[in-house]
Design a protein around this motif. Sequence first.
Motif, PDB file in Angstrom:
ATOM      1  N   HIS A   1       0.826  -1.215   0.000  1.00 12.34           N
ATOM      2  CA  HIS A   1       0.000   0.000   0.000  1.00 12.34           C
ATOM      3  C   HIS A   1       0.858   1.262   0.000  1.00 12.34           C
ATOM      4  N   ARG A   2       2.039   1.208  -0.518  1.00 12.99           N
ATOM      5  CA  ARG A   2       2.908   2.389  -0.559  1.00 12.99           C
ATOM      6  C   ARG A   2       2.279   3.472  -1.415  1.00 12.99           C
TER       7      ARG A   2
ATOM      8  N   GLN B   1      -8.842  -2.788   3.702  1.00 10.28           N
ATOM      9  CA  GLN B   1      -7.990  -3.957   3.508  1.00 10.28           C
ATOM     10  C   GLN B   1      -7.722  -4.660   4.834  1.00 10.28           C
ATOM     11  N   ALA B   2      -7.476  -3.843   5.892  1.00  7.15           N
ATOM     12  CA  ALA B   2      -7.226  -4.422   7.215  1.00  7.15           C
ATOM     13  C   ALA B   2      -8.449  -5.176   7.716  1.00  7.15           C
ATOM     14  N   VAL B   3      -9.647  -4.591   7.517  1.00  2.75           N
ATOM     15  CA  VAL B   3     -10.885  -5.264   7.922  1.00  2.75           C
ATOM     16  C   VAL B   3     -11.043  -6.581   7.167  1.00  2.75           C
ATOM     17  N   ALA B   4     -10.777  -6.547   5.874  1.00  2.00           N
ATOM     18  CA  ALA B   4     -10.907  -7.756   5.067  1.00  2.00           C
ATOM     19  C   ALA B   4      -9.922  -8.831   5.519  1.00  2.00           C
ATOM     20  N   GLU B   5      -8.684  -8.424   5.811  1.00  2.06           N
ATOM     21  CA  GLU B   5      -7.683  -9.381   6.265  1.00  2.06           C
ATOM     22  C   GLU B   5      -8.055  -9.969   7.619  1.00  2.06           C
ATOM     23  N   THR B   6      -8.605  -9.113   8.506  1.00  2.74           N
ATOM     24  CA  THR B   6      -9.038  -9.602   9.820  1.00  2.74           C
ATOM     25  C   THR B   6     -10.173 -10.615   9.670  1.00  2.74           C
TER      26      THR B   6
ATOM     27  N   ARG C   1      -6.562  10.562   2.075  1.00  5.94           N
ATOM     28  CA  ARG C   1      -7.783  10.062   2.715  1.00  5.94           C
ATOM     29  C   ARG C   1      -8.300   8.808   2.013  1.00  5.94           C
ATOM     30  N   VAL C   2      -8.265   8.826   0.687  1.00  5.67           N
ATOM     31  CA  VAL C   2      -8.706   7.651  -0.077  1.00  5.67           C
ATOM     32  C   VAL C   2      -7.811   6.449   0.217  1.00  5.67           C
ATOM     33  N   GLN C   3      -6.479   6.713   0.284  1.00  8.74           N
ATOM     34  CA  GLN C   3      -5.549   5.621   0.567  1.00  8.74           C
ATOM     35  C   GLN C   3      -5.753   5.066   1.973  1.00  8.74           C
ATOM     36  N   ALA C   4      -5.977   5.989   2.935  1.00 13.14           N
ATOM     37  CA  ALA C   4      -6.213   5.552   4.318  1.00 13.14           C
ATOM     38  C   ALA C   4      -7.482   4.715   4.416  1.00 13.14           C
ATOM     39  N   GLN C   5      -8.519   5.155   3.693  1.00 15.88           N
ATOM     40  CA  GLN C   5      -9.763   4.385   3.697  1.00 15.88           C
ATOM     41  C   GLN C   5      -9.567   3.004   3.073  1.00 15.88           C
ATOM     42  N   ALA C   6      -8.792   2.965   1.990  1.00 19.86           N
ATOM     43  CA  ALA C   6      -8.502   1.689   1.349  1.00 19.86           C
ATOM     44  C   ALA C   6      -7.701   0.772   2.267  1.00 19.86           C
ATOM     45  N   ASP C   7      -6.721   1.385   2.978  1.00 19.89           N
ATOM     46  CA  ASP C   7      -5.928   0.587   3.929  1.00 19.89           C
ATOM     47  C   ASP C   7      -6.805   0.019   5.033  1.00 19.89           C
TER      48      ASP C   7
END
Length: 258
Positions: A10-11, A77-82, A68-74
Motif C-alpha cells: 500500500h505504498r 484492507q485491514a478489515v478484510a484481512e481480519t 484520505r482515499v488511501q487511508a480508507q482503502a488501507d
Amino acid sequence: MAFTRATGKHRRPSRSARTTRNIAGIAGLAASGVVASVSSPAMAATSGASHDTGLQRAVVLGDELAERVQAQADAQQAVAETAEAKAKAEADAVKQAEAAKAVADKRHEAEVRAAREEERRRLNAFVAPISGSYVSTAYQASSGLWSSGTHTGIDFHAATGTTVHAVGAGTVVEAGWGGAYGNNIVIKMNDGTYTQYGHLSQIGVSVGQQVMPGQQIALSGATGNVTGPHLHFEARTGADYGSDIDPIAYLRAHGVNV
C-alpha cells in the motif's frame, strides 16, 4: 542522512507523481478559466503569481484527498484481512473438532467391540460344576445301582452343602424333584445342549431363569438314589433321559480341565 521508505503493498505514490496527476486533473477544468489563463501568454505575464498559488492549493487538496482515499482503502484492507483470518481460524477449529470427534468415535467403537467380545467369551466360557473336585465315578460305569445298568453321567466328589455351579450360560428348564436323581436341575445351554445336576440338598434357581457360567445354582447333597453325598452331572443332546453323551469329553471340548 537520507531516509528511504520501504516498499509495500500500500505504498503511496511519490509526491512528484501525485503532483503530476493532480496537474493533469486540473488541466481538465477548462470551464473555470484556469487553463485558459495559464495558456494565455498575455494573462500569464500579468497574473502568473495568482495562477501559481491556485495551482499549488489544488495540488495540496489533491494530496489530502489521495491520502484520505488511501487511508480508507488501507482500513478496508485491514478489515478484510481480519475477517479472512477469523474465518480461517474458525474453519481450522471446526476441522480440529471433527478430527477429535472422529478419534473419539473410533475409540468408542473399539471399546464397544472389545466389550462385546469379552461378553461373548464370558457367555461361551465353561467351568467345572464343582470347584477343586474330581470324578469319583466314571461315565458308563456298570452297576446294578442304575436302572439302565450303566452310569449315564459322572459323579463329582462333594460333601453335602458344597456349592454347585452352572457349567455355562443357559436357561433352567427343570428345577425340582427328579425321582432317582433326587433334587435336580436341568439347564438348556446356549449352544442347544443340556446339562443336569442331581442329588442336590438345596436348589437355588427356578424354571425359566437365565444362568451364567460359574453361577451358583445349588448345593450338593445325597437326595434320591445314592449311597452317599456327591454331585451327579450329565451332559445331553436333548432334555429327556437317554440322550446322554460323555460328560468328560463335553467339558473338555469347552475348555474345562477334568
